[in-house]
Design a protein around this motif. Structure first.
Motif, PDB file in Angstrom:
ATOM      1  N   ASN A  88       0.830  -1.204   0.000  1.00 55.11           N
ATOM      2  CA  ASN A  88       0.000   0.000   0.000  1.00 55.11           C
ATOM      3  C   ASN A  88       0.863   1.252   0.000  1.00 55.11           C
ATOM      4  O   ASN A  88       0.472   2.280  -0.565  1.00 55.11           O
ATOM      5  CB  ASN A  88      -0.946  -0.003   1.209  1.00 55.11           C
ATOM      6  CG  ASN A  88      -2.169  -0.870   0.982  1.00 55.11           C
ATOM      7  OD1 ASN A  88      -2.698  -0.930  -0.123  1.00 55.11           O
ATOM      8  ND2 ASN A  88      -2.620  -1.554   2.018  1.00 55.11           N
ATOM      9  N   THR A  89       2.042   1.154   0.615  1.00 57.88           N
ATOM     10  CA  THR A  89       2.980   2.276   0.549  1.00 57.88           C
ATOM     11  C   THR A  89       3.471   2.482  -0.884  1.00 57.88           C
ATOM     12  O   THR A  89       3.579   3.624  -1.358  1.00 57.88           O
ATOM     13  CB  THR A  89       4.171   2.031   1.491  1.00 57.88           C
ATOM     14  OG1 THR A  89       3.702   1.896   2.827  1.00 57.88           O
ATOM     15  CG2 THR A  89       5.166   3.182   1.410  1.00 57.88           C
ATOM     16  N   VAL A 147      -5.314   7.959   1.294  1.00 62.75           N
ATOM     17  CA  VAL A 147      -6.145   6.814   1.695  1.00 62.75           C
ATOM     18  C   VAL A 147      -5.283   5.557   1.781  1.00 62.75           C
ATOM     19  O   VAL A 147      -5.347   4.795   2.758  1.00 62.75           O
ATOM     20  CB  VAL A 147      -7.308   6.619   0.709  1.00 62.75           C
ATOM     21  CG1 VAL A 147      -8.128   5.396   1.095  1.00 62.75           C
ATOM     22  CG2 VAL A 147      -8.197   7.862   0.666  1.00 62.75           C
ATOM     23  N   PHE A 148      -4.450   5.352   0.778  1.00 62.77           N
ATOM     24  CA  PHE A 148      -3.569   4.182   0.788  1.00 62.77           C
ATOM     25  C   PHE A 148      -2.475   4.324   1.845  1.00 62.77           C
ATOM     26  O   PHE A 148      -2.036   3.331   2.434  1.00 62.77           O
ATOM     27  CB  PHE A 148      -2.971   3.963  -0.597  1.00 62.77           C
ATOM     28  CG  PHE A 148      -3.958   3.401  -1.577  1.00 62.77           C
ATOM     29  CD1 PHE A 148      -4.218   2.038  -1.621  1.00 62.77           C
ATOM     30  CD2 PHE A 148      -4.659   4.229  -2.437  1.00 62.77           C
ATOM     31  CE1 PHE A 148      -5.134   1.508  -2.506  1.00 62.77           C
ATOM     32  CE2 PHE A 148      -5.584   3.715  -3.329  1.00 62.77           C
ATOM     33  CZ  PHE A 148      -5.824   2.355  -3.365  1.00 62.77           C
ATOM     34  N   ALA A 149      -2.033   5.564   2.112  1.00 59.35           N
ATOM     35  CA  ALA A 149      -1.064   5.774   3.190  1.00 59.35           C
ATOM     36  C   ALA A 149      -1.681   5.382   4.533  1.00 59.35           C
ATOM     37  O   ALA A 149      -1.022   4.761   5.384  1.00 59.35           O
ATOM     38  CB  ALA A 149      -0.613   7.231   3.209  1.00 59.35           C
ATOM     39  N   ALA A 150      -2.959   5.735   4.714  1.00 61.98           N
ATOM     40  CA  ALA A 150      -3.645   5.374   5.952  1.00 61.98           C
ATOM     41  C   ALA A 150      -3.765   3.856   6.089  1.00 61.98           C
ATOM     42  O   ALA A 150      -3.629   3.308   7.192  1.00 61.98           O
ATOM     43  CB  ALA A 150      -5.029   6.020   5.993  1.00 61.98           C
ATOM     44  N   ALA A 167       0.466  -1.563   9.719  1.00 58.01           N
ATOM     45  CA  ALA A 167       1.599  -1.588  10.651  1.00 58.01           C
ATOM     46  C   ALA A 167       1.108  -1.739  12.088  1.00 58.01           C
ATOM     47  O   ALA A 167       1.664  -2.526  12.877  1.00 58.01           O
ATOM     48  CB  ALA A 167       2.428  -0.318  10.496  1.00 58.01           C
ATOM     49  N   PHE A 168       0.064  -1.000  12.460  1.00 57.66           N
ATOM     50  CA  PHE A 168      -0.492  -1.125  13.815  1.00 57.66           C
ATOM     51  C   PHE A 168      -1.114  -2.507  14.024  1.00 57.66           C
ATOM     52  O   PHE A 168      -1.025  -3.079  15.123  1.00 57.66           O
ATOM     53  CB  PHE A 168      -1.514  -0.025  14.070  1.00 57.66           C
ATOM     54  CG  PHE A 168      -0.914   1.278  14.504  1.00 57.66           C
ATOM     55  CD1 PHE A 168      -0.386   1.424  15.784  1.00 57.66           C
ATOM     56  CD2 PHE A 168      -0.857   2.353  13.639  1.00 57.66           C
ATOM     57  CE1 PHE A 168       0.182   2.623  16.191  1.00 57.66           C
ATOM     58  CE2 PHE A 168      -0.287   3.557  14.027  1.00 57.66           C
ATOM     59  CZ  PHE A 168       0.238   3.693  15.314  1.00 57.66           C
ATOM     60  N   LEU A 169      -1.746  -3.045  12.983  1.00 56.09           N
ATOM     61  CA  LEU A 169      -2.316  -4.385  13.092  1.00 56.09           C
ATOM     62  C   LEU A 169      -1.218  -5.416  13.331  1.00 56.09           C
ATOM     63  O   LEU A 169      -1.397  -6.350  14.132  1.00 56.09           O
ATOM     64  CB  LEU A 169      -3.106  -4.729  11.825  1.00 56.09           C
ATOM     65  CG  LEU A 169      -3.658  -6.156  11.757  1.00 56.09           C
ATOM     66  CD1 LEU A 169      -4.562  -6.467  12.946  1.00 56.09           C
ATOM     67  CD2 LEU A 169      -4.408  -6.363  10.439  1.00 56.09           C
TER      68      LEU A 169
END
Length: 408
Positions: free
Chosen positions: A102-103, A179-182, A188-190
């Protein structure tokens, strides 16, 4: 797999063994949510993607197509290649893969590179789906495995209901790249959540492996895959072409999809209550509801309110479908669950794509939109017939105790 064997696969942490591991299972559910949300969000960003990349909206829609193709192509080989690895390492690799890809989508200057990233992201999602069911089942005692899989599956209907509208809302506020950055940050948090809350379970020893074609030949597997293909194909014919289907009814598309999403969430919640006690009866019951809903959609003159009720019945009937099918499949596959689930992922995605192709072919013949609902009705009946005839695939009674009286 016997209950004793299944119990031996449980992680050694007593807290997880003695109680229902809500945090771990919800982390798995979040992984499923992320996989679906990442797949569907471009559909809500088509105008922004088109403008930002200098392409047509149909070309922007291929970001969804390439993701699905990546899942179809990669599910079986990736799961087979990683089956001996720690399940936690595999899941973390797939989730971090979504973060990276996604990045790439966020910063890529070329449309072609984004398509490659989306294909690879679909492969990562296929790996997530390939391990989730077996992972969830191995975190609980055998009698709670259906419930565990249902909790793990709650991310799917929520993502299906929210992906497109939330993408559209976000795209109206910020540039689509944000949106894709989010999504990258969320992945990463998941990964941190999974690392801290989900116990590890080992992969499958090499001596116990069998090839994917042999897994499909295990008793009961093929009928379950047939039911999955028919059921998911019928659903996606309706879902993909909900706009022309609902247009003559007076029910607005956004309201109809919202009703479907809420009802699907209620459906999977209800499934969690009964799945371990009456799997066969539940599958037959929700397929009957699916048939009733399909029949209702053949009568657009019912009006917006009644069609809204029909859509709610449809959503309720399909909400628990993945959990029901995956539970039946895992029960039959036993220790080969991950490989069987990879085949399921492939069949599921083929049915999703097939719904778009078959529905489009029906409409291309100048047939009325109600022909879509008649087709879904026939497919629901075929799935119910397969369940009714294949008691080995969907045994009566409480899970693990075929032959007991069915009932909640």
């Amino acid at each position: 797999m016997t209950e004793t064997q299944a119990a031996e696969t449980l992680p050694s942490r007593g807290a997880e063994r003695d109680g229902f591991p809500w945090s771990a299972l919800l982390a798995l559910a979040a992984a499923g949510f992320l996989a679906i949300f990442t797949e569907t969000v471009p559909a809500g960003l088509l105008p922004q993607l088109s403008t930002g990349l200098g392409i047509s909206e149909p070309a922007a829609g291929q970001l969804v197509t390439l993701y699905a193709l990546g899942s179809v192509a990669a599910a079986i080989p990736l799961v087979a290649a990683t089956r001996s690895m720690s399940r936690k390492k595999v899941l973390l690799t797939a989730v971090l893969g979504l973060a990276v890809l996604n990045t790439v989508t966020t910063v890529a200057p070329w449309y072609e590179l984004i398509l490659v990233a989306r294909f690879a992201a679909g492969a990562a999602a296929a790996l997530i789906w390939g391990v989730l069911a077996g992972y969830a089942r191995r975190l609980v005692e055998p009698g709670l495995q259906g419930r565990a899989l249902t909790v793990t599956g709650i991310g799917q209907p929520i993502a299906l209901a929210c992906g497109v509208p939330l993408g559209a809302l976000a795209g109206s506020v910020v540039d689509w790249r944000w949106v894709f950055a989010a999504l990258s940050v969320a992945a990463a948090f998941l990964a941190l959540w999974i690392a801290s809350a989900v116990p590890d379970v080992p992969g499958q020893p090499p001596a116990n492996r069998i090839a994917s074609p042999r897994v499909v030949l295990l008793p009961g597997i093929r009928p379950i895959l047939l039911v999955a293909l028919s059921w998911v194909l019928g659903h996606n014919i309706l879902y993909t072409y909900a706009a022309p289907l609902l247009a003559p009814t007076g029910l607005r598309l956004d309201i109809g999809l919202a009703v479907f999403g809420v009802a699907a969430f209620l459906g999977i919640t209800a499934t969690g209550v009964v799945i371990d006690r009456a799997l066969r009866a539940t599958v037959l019951g929700v397929l009957a509801l699916m048939a009733v809903a399909s029949a209702g959609l053949t009568h657009p003159a019912l009006g917006a309110v009644l069609i809204g009720v029909v859509v709610a019945v449809w959503g309720f009937s399909f909400g628990g479908a993945p959990a029901l099918l995956q539970t039946a499949l895992a029960d039959r596959a036993g220790e080969h669950t991950d490989v069987a689930q990879s085949v399921f992922v492939t069949v599921f995605n083929l049915a999703v794509g097939g719904g778009g192709l078959l529905g489009g072919a029906i409409l291309a013949t100048s047939a009325p939109a109600t022909a879509l609902a008649w087709t879904a009705l026939a497919l629901s009946a075929l799935a119910a017939l397969a369940v009714g005839l294949c008691r080995k695939a969907f045994p009566p009674g409480r899970r693990g105790n075929p032959g007991e009286d069915e009932g909640p």
